[in-house]
Design a protein around this motif. Structure first.
Motif: not given
Length: 572
Positions: A387, A392, A419, A424
């Motif tokens: 990230k 991404l 985001l 992750k």
């Protein structure tokens, strides 16, 4: 009473005569200060010995510590020895003598003679000090710089300690009695004597073998027997070599050819490339660009690997040509010296004398496999592997290709704040929207309904209802339609009257009507105006209740109409 006739009286006019008599007396005595004379031992005591020198007024006393331990046993009364006269007479009227200074004066004379005549002297390396070595020469300590002890780098200094060697005195200081010596000067002199003999053993174009003595930016120094020869960098290879240290190491032996012999300067020039034909004259005949060839790895560097196509012909596999999905690959992690691999010939630059090779072009490209399985338009599941602030990186889990999703492809709001909703290792569904130059781009918002689709049936001038979601200093942010397409209504478009154009008039949650004044399906942008909506309402009211040419305001028209209606009611 002394008879006056036996006396000679000296007056002030006889000083010169007296001085002459005194000098004659001292000269005849044979004792001169700062000279070496012979003396006889008269007496030996525990700490001192007494020595008499012919011509001296008295005997001199010398400490036994000045006599070397090895010579003490030979000291006996009546033995003749050499001593140094420091003073012919001290305040006590005694002569001052020294055995040690006599020895040093004698040694210094030998050193001075050797320096003037440039003769070799024998010395013993006593110990190592900062910057060099202490050498004992004729019982005097001399200094030899580290660079002057040998003609090659010294790896083990202990091999010279306590070892007798020959030196040449290169500098002396009589005042401070400092001596600097050099062994390298002798070694180089011996080599110079042998140069003629070495050169006579060879002729031009002979193939010989030598050892690399030094590597410089302009070439290699190669030792042929006792002769150091230059192999210039331009004579190493037909190909361009950026750094000789990447190809050679001091101490290596190599074969080369005698290029030129200069008997007057006692020099030989060497060459390696002259033993081989110019590869660029035959490389175009032997090899074809785009074809694959077997090569041997001969050198590894940080930026690539040198591979040999044939003897004397080598090319570079740049680090960017090793793996498909990585640009900066460490060649040492992929290749080893003498590995035989298959490469593709990419370029032959005759002008720059460079050959470019590619290792990755002979390997299957993972992107080809990916395209077969996930062509553009494919919807797939992927896991977030990284990230960043701009987007991404995701992977489907069955290949090494990462899919990049820019933050603008997360939602139709196109803000980096989206985001924050992802972490992750999260699994998400996305759509492949582009594959170019080995890079894959995906989109998450492509699987969502576009809020802008609300405007597909709308046109400029249409009235829409909006809900206020945020109040800003110079605008209000509103949602339009069921899917909440967000846009801004600027301060100038909030009201018809300027005094009513303050965004603070509204609060989040308020429902308003606005007119579409601009719409673009290509850029997905729309401009709304409450002001235009109020203007439309005003125009409709005027049309219904009065003329626009009457000069009356909306309030005046409505007021007159209401007053007229009220009067009719009273009459009735």
């Amino acid at each position: 009473m002394v008879a006056r006739q036996n006396l000679k009286i000296y007056n002030s006019n006889s000083n010169q005569e007296f001085e002459k008599l005194l000098n004659d007396n001292l000269t005849n005595s044979g004792i001169v200060e700062h000279t070496i004379v012979k003396g006889t031992i008269e007496k030996i005591e525990d700490k001192y010995i007494t020595v008499y020198c012919v011509g001296a007024k008295s005997s001199g006393v010398i400490e036994k510590s000045e006599i070397p331990q090895s010579e003490l046993d030979t000291v006996e009364v009546g033995k003749e020895i050499e001593v140094y006269v420091e003073r012919t007479e001290n305040r006590n009227g005694e002569i001052v003598l020294s055995i040690e200074k006599a020895r040093r004066a004698r040694s210094w004379k030998k050193i001075k003679d050797a320096f003037e005549k440039k003769e070799k002297v024998s010395g013993v390396v006593q110990n190592m000090v900062k910057g060099g070595y202490i050498i004992e020469v004729e019982k005097i300590f001399a200094f030899c710089p580290s660079s002057q002890l040998s003609d090659r780098p010294i790896k083990n200094a202990s091999e010279f300690i306590r070892k007798p060697l020959e030196f040449l005195i290169i500098k002396i200081d009589p005042v401070r009695m400092n001596v600097i010596v050099s062994r390298r000067a002798i070694l180089e002199e011996e080599k110079n004597l042998n140069k003629d003999q070495v050169i006579s053993n060879y002729k031009e174009k002979d193939i010989i073998e030598g050892r690399i003595k030094a590597i410089t930016s302009y070439g290699l120094f190669v030792s042929i027997e006792t002769l150091d020869c230059l192999l210039h960098s331009s004579e190493v290879s037909w190909l361009k070599i950026s750094n000789l240290n990447d190809m050679f190491t001091v101490g290596d032996t190599l074969k080369c050819q005698v290029l030129e012999i200069d008997k007057e300067a006692k020099r030989m020039s060497l060459s390696i490339r002259s033993m081989y034909p110019d590869p660029f004259k035959t490389v175009s005949e032997k090899y074809t660009i785009g074809k694959e060839y077997e090569v041997k790895i001969i050198k590894l560097t940080d930026w690539g690997a040198f591979a040999e196509l044939s003897e004397g012909v080598s090319g570079l596999i740049h680090s960017s040509e090793i793996k498909h999905m990585q640009k900066n690959v460490n060649p040492k992690s992929v290749f080893k010296i003498n590995d035989e691999v298959k490469v593709k010939l990419k370029e032959v630059n005759t002008e720059k004398r460079k050959i470019s090779l590619s290792y990755k072009d002979c390997l299957p490209n993972p992107i080809d496999e990916f395209i077969k399985k996930y062509p553009i338009g494919t919807v797939c599941d992927a896991k977030i592997v990284n990230k960043k602030d701009f987007g991404l990186f995701l992977n489907t889990g069955n290949n090494e290709i990462d899919i990049f999703v820019h933050y603008k492809q997360l939602s139709f709001s196109e803000t980096s704040k989206d985001l924050d909703e992802y972490n992750k290792n999260d699994s998400v569904k996305l759509k492949i929207i582009d594959i170019k130059d080995g890079k894959v781009n995906g989109s998450i918002r492509a699987l969502k309904k576009d809020p802008f689709s609300f405007f597909e049936s709308k046109k400029e001038g249409s009235v829409v209802s909006v809900r206020v979601v945020e109040i800003q200093p110079n605008a209000i942010k509103v949602n339009v339609g069921e899917d909440r397409y967000q846009t801004l209504i600027k301060k100038a478009d909030i009201a018809l009257e300027k005094k009513d154009c303050s965004p603070s008039r509204f609060a989040p949650g308020d429902t308003l009507d606005a007119v579409i004044v601009e719409i673009s399906n290509q850029t997905r942008k729309v401009k709304l105006s409450i002001k235009e909506y109020e203007k439309q309402q005003q125009d409709e009211t005027l049309k219904k209740y009065g003329s626009t040419t009457s000069g009356q305001s909306l309030a005046g028209v409505l007021g007159a109409a209401l007053k007229k209606k009220s009067t009719k009611k009273k009459k009735s």
